[in-house]
Motif scaffolding. Structure first.
Motif, PDB file in Angstrom:
ATOM      1  N   PRO A  92       5.753  67.190 -70.931  1.00 18.24           N
ATOM      2  CA  PRO A  92       4.887  67.131 -70.446  1.00 18.24           C
ATOM      3  C   PRO A  92       3.913  68.091 -70.895  1.00 18.24           C
ATOM      4  O   PRO A  92       4.477  69.443 -70.891  1.00 18.24           O
ATOM      5  CB  PRO A  92       5.387  67.547 -68.846  1.00 18.24           C
ATOM      6  CG  PRO A  92       6.622  66.974 -68.749  1.00 18.24           C
ATOM      7  CD  PRO A  92       7.324  67.028 -70.158  1.00 18.24           C
ATOM      8  N   HIS A 100       4.551  59.015 -66.757  1.00 18.79           N
ATOM      9  CA  HIS A 100       4.071  60.102 -65.942  1.00 18.79           C
ATOM     10  C   HIS A 100       5.331  60.596 -65.005  1.00 18.79           C
ATOM     11  O   HIS A 100       6.032  59.486 -64.581  1.00 18.79           O
ATOM     12  CB  HIS A 100       3.045  59.661 -64.747  1.00 18.79           C
ATOM     13  CG  HIS A 100       1.570  59.359 -65.426  1.00 18.79           C
ATOM     14  ND1 HIS A 100       0.592  60.155 -64.982  1.00 18.79           N
ATOM     15  CD2 HIS A 100       1.402  58.431 -66.174  1.00 18.79           C
ATOM     16  CE1 HIS A 100      -0.359  59.710 -65.668  1.00 18.79           C
ATOM     17  NE2 HIS A 100      -0.064  58.682 -66.424  1.00 18.79           N
ATOM     18  N   THR A 103       2.611  66.868 -65.611  1.00 17.85           N
ATOM     19  CA  THR A 103       3.170  65.532 -65.341  1.00 17.85           C
ATOM     20  C   THR A 103       3.130  64.644 -66.459  1.00 17.85           C
ATOM     21  O   THR A 103       3.441  63.420 -66.273  1.00 17.85           O
ATOM     22  CB  THR A 103       2.511  64.775 -63.962  1.00 17.85           C
ATOM     23  OG1 THR A 103       0.959  64.760 -64.594  1.00 17.85           O
ATOM     24  CG2 THR A 103       2.729  65.833 -62.819  1.00 17.85           C
ATOM     25  N   TRP A 104       2.096  64.832 -67.330  1.00 19.18           N
ATOM     26  CA  TRP A 104       2.126  63.798 -68.527  1.00 19.18           C
ATOM     27  C   TRP A 104       2.037  64.553 -69.868  1.00 19.18           C
ATOM     28  O   TRP A 104       1.695  65.401 -70.042  1.00 19.18           O
ATOM     29  CB  TRP A 104       0.687  63.168 -68.218  1.00 19.18           C
ATOM     30  CG  TRP A 104       0.610  62.087 -69.285  1.00 19.18           C
ATOM     31  CD1 TRP A 104       0.770  60.558 -69.041  1.00 19.18           C
ATOM     32  CD2 TRP A 104      -0.196  62.253 -70.414  1.00 19.18           C
ATOM     33  NE1 TRP A 104       0.300  59.958 -70.182  1.00 19.18           N
ATOM     34  CE2 TRP A 104      -0.371  61.062 -70.987  1.00 19.18           C
ATOM     35  CE3 TRP A 104      -1.058  63.388 -71.182  1.00 19.18           C
ATOM     36  CZ2 TRP A 104      -1.051  60.723 -72.611  1.00 19.18           C
ATOM     37  CZ3 TRP A 104      -1.495  63.215 -72.198  1.00 19.18           C
ATOM     38  CH2 TRP A 104      -1.797  61.890 -72.886  1.00 19.18           C
ATOM     39  N   ARG A 132      -1.017  68.457 -66.217  1.00 20.11           N
ATOM     40  CA  ARG A 132      -0.811  68.194 -65.028  1.00 20.11           C
ATOM     41  C   ARG A 132      -2.009  67.169 -64.767  1.00 20.11           C
ATOM     42  O   ARG A 132      -3.319  67.751 -64.364  1.00 20.11           O
ATOM     43  CB  ARG A 132      -0.651  69.147 -64.007  1.00 20.11           C
ATOM     44  CG  ARG A 132      -0.635  68.826 -62.513  1.00 20.11           C
ATOM     45  CD  ARG A 132      -0.278  69.846 -61.272  1.00 20.11           C
ATOM     46  NE  ARG A 132      -0.425  69.491 -60.229  1.00 20.11           N
ATOM     47  CZ  ARG A 132       0.806  69.278 -59.410  1.00 20.11           C
ATOM     48  NH1 ARG A 132       1.881  69.507 -60.231  1.00 20.11           N
ATOM     49  NH2 ARG A 132       0.715  68.825 -58.215  1.00 20.11           N
TER      50      ARG A 132
END
Length: 298
Positions: free
Chosen positions: A253, A280, A247-248, A256
């Motif tokens: 990404p 994010h 997520t980032w 997570r």
């Protein structure tokens, strides 16, 4: 030597504190490094394959709890519920866009974190028509299509409010929804985050609700030892899209750090989604709410 370094990194992901936090963040990428070493060994010295066998085995054991999973089939006697969560990045000016995009994909509950005063107002304006029920405290907020009850701010062991609990009154049963934004982590400064992660674990442990979902920015990778306490209380939601659900950062990404945990809910699907201009990705989780649950206590 490279195999030894990888082994140390993998083992480090089981060590509490900053070592474990850092090692957990790079743990998924150790698999790529091991694969590269194995490929090179095939063309140079095949005996090296035996050397990396132990690191590969230890890596597999360490990464297994964070691997993708499969969604459950929808139940005929259960109500569907889709919960999305995103850190919208304070002062980015993108909260309204994030809220609108997440709503456009049919979410029933939208949780946003790292909200400043302006972004909270913008998100409220964007969601008011379709999500008449909401609750906000500090830098976190939640919006719902269904009525909310027993809204509570949570400090989780600190002296400021970056978490909340509400009960979403779905057609099937009430669902306790927790939203949190854990404190940041940097070398020498992670005690506040660990305190919050311990606090959320204690909160759900004492929560009599039969159906619980916890979402938000945990600032902890999936294999972080600091998540051990909440993992012992709830089920970590595995991505069902065949990925590790990173997520980032949103542009590329690598970890997570936005997590989802459940109890008493059947997970149909879990994935990530870009929304707004946040750094994010959002988590998107669809569950089935079984009927007949008793109402959660306040």
């Amino acid at each position: 030597m490279s195999a030894l370094v990888l082994l140390l990194v993998v083992i480090g992901s089981w060590v509490p504190g900053f070592v474990g936090t850092a090692a957990a963040a790079v743990l998924p990428w150790c698999g790529l490094a091991l694969a590269l070493v194995a490929v090179l060994a095939l063309f140079s010295a095949r005996r090296v394959l035996l050397v990396i066998l132990l690191p590969a085995l230890v890596w597999a054991l360490a990464i297994f709890p964070s691997l993708p999973g499969f969604g459950a089939a929808p139940s005929a006697d259960a109500a569907p519920l889709t919960v999305v969560s995103q850190n919208v990045r304070a002062h980015s000016g993108g909260a309204a866009a994030s809220a609108a995009e997440l709503a456009g994909h049919g979410a029933d509950v939208i949780a946003l974190t790292e909200l400043d005063a302006d972004s909270l107002t913008a998100a409220r304006d964007a969601l008011a028509a379709e999500y008449p029920y909401s609750y906000a405290i500090g830098t976190v907020a939640v919006w719902s299509r269904s009525p909310l009850a027993n809204a509570q701010p949570l400090t989780l062991g600190l002296d400021w409010r970056r978490a909340l609990r509400v009960e979403v009154q779905t057609p099937a049963a009430a669902v306790a929804v927790y939203v949190m934004h854990a404190a940041s982590v940097r070398p020498g400064h992670q005690q506040d985050r660990d305190t919050m992660l311990s606090g959320i674990a204690d909160a759900v442990a004492s929560d009599p609700a039969e159906s619980i979902i916890v979402v938000g920015d945990f600032n902890a990778a999936s294999a972080d030892p600091a998540l051990g306490a909440i993992r012992s209380q709830l089920d970590w939601v595995r991505p069902t899209d065949g990925t590790l659900g990173m997520t980032w950062p949103a542009a590329l990404p690598l970890a997570r750090i936005d997590q989802v945990f459940v109890r008493g809910l059947d997970v149909q699907s879990s994935t990530t989604q870009r929304a707004g201009n946040s750094d994010h990705l959002a988590t998107v989780t669809s569950v089935s709410v079984r009927g007949g649950d008793s109402d959660p206590a306040p």
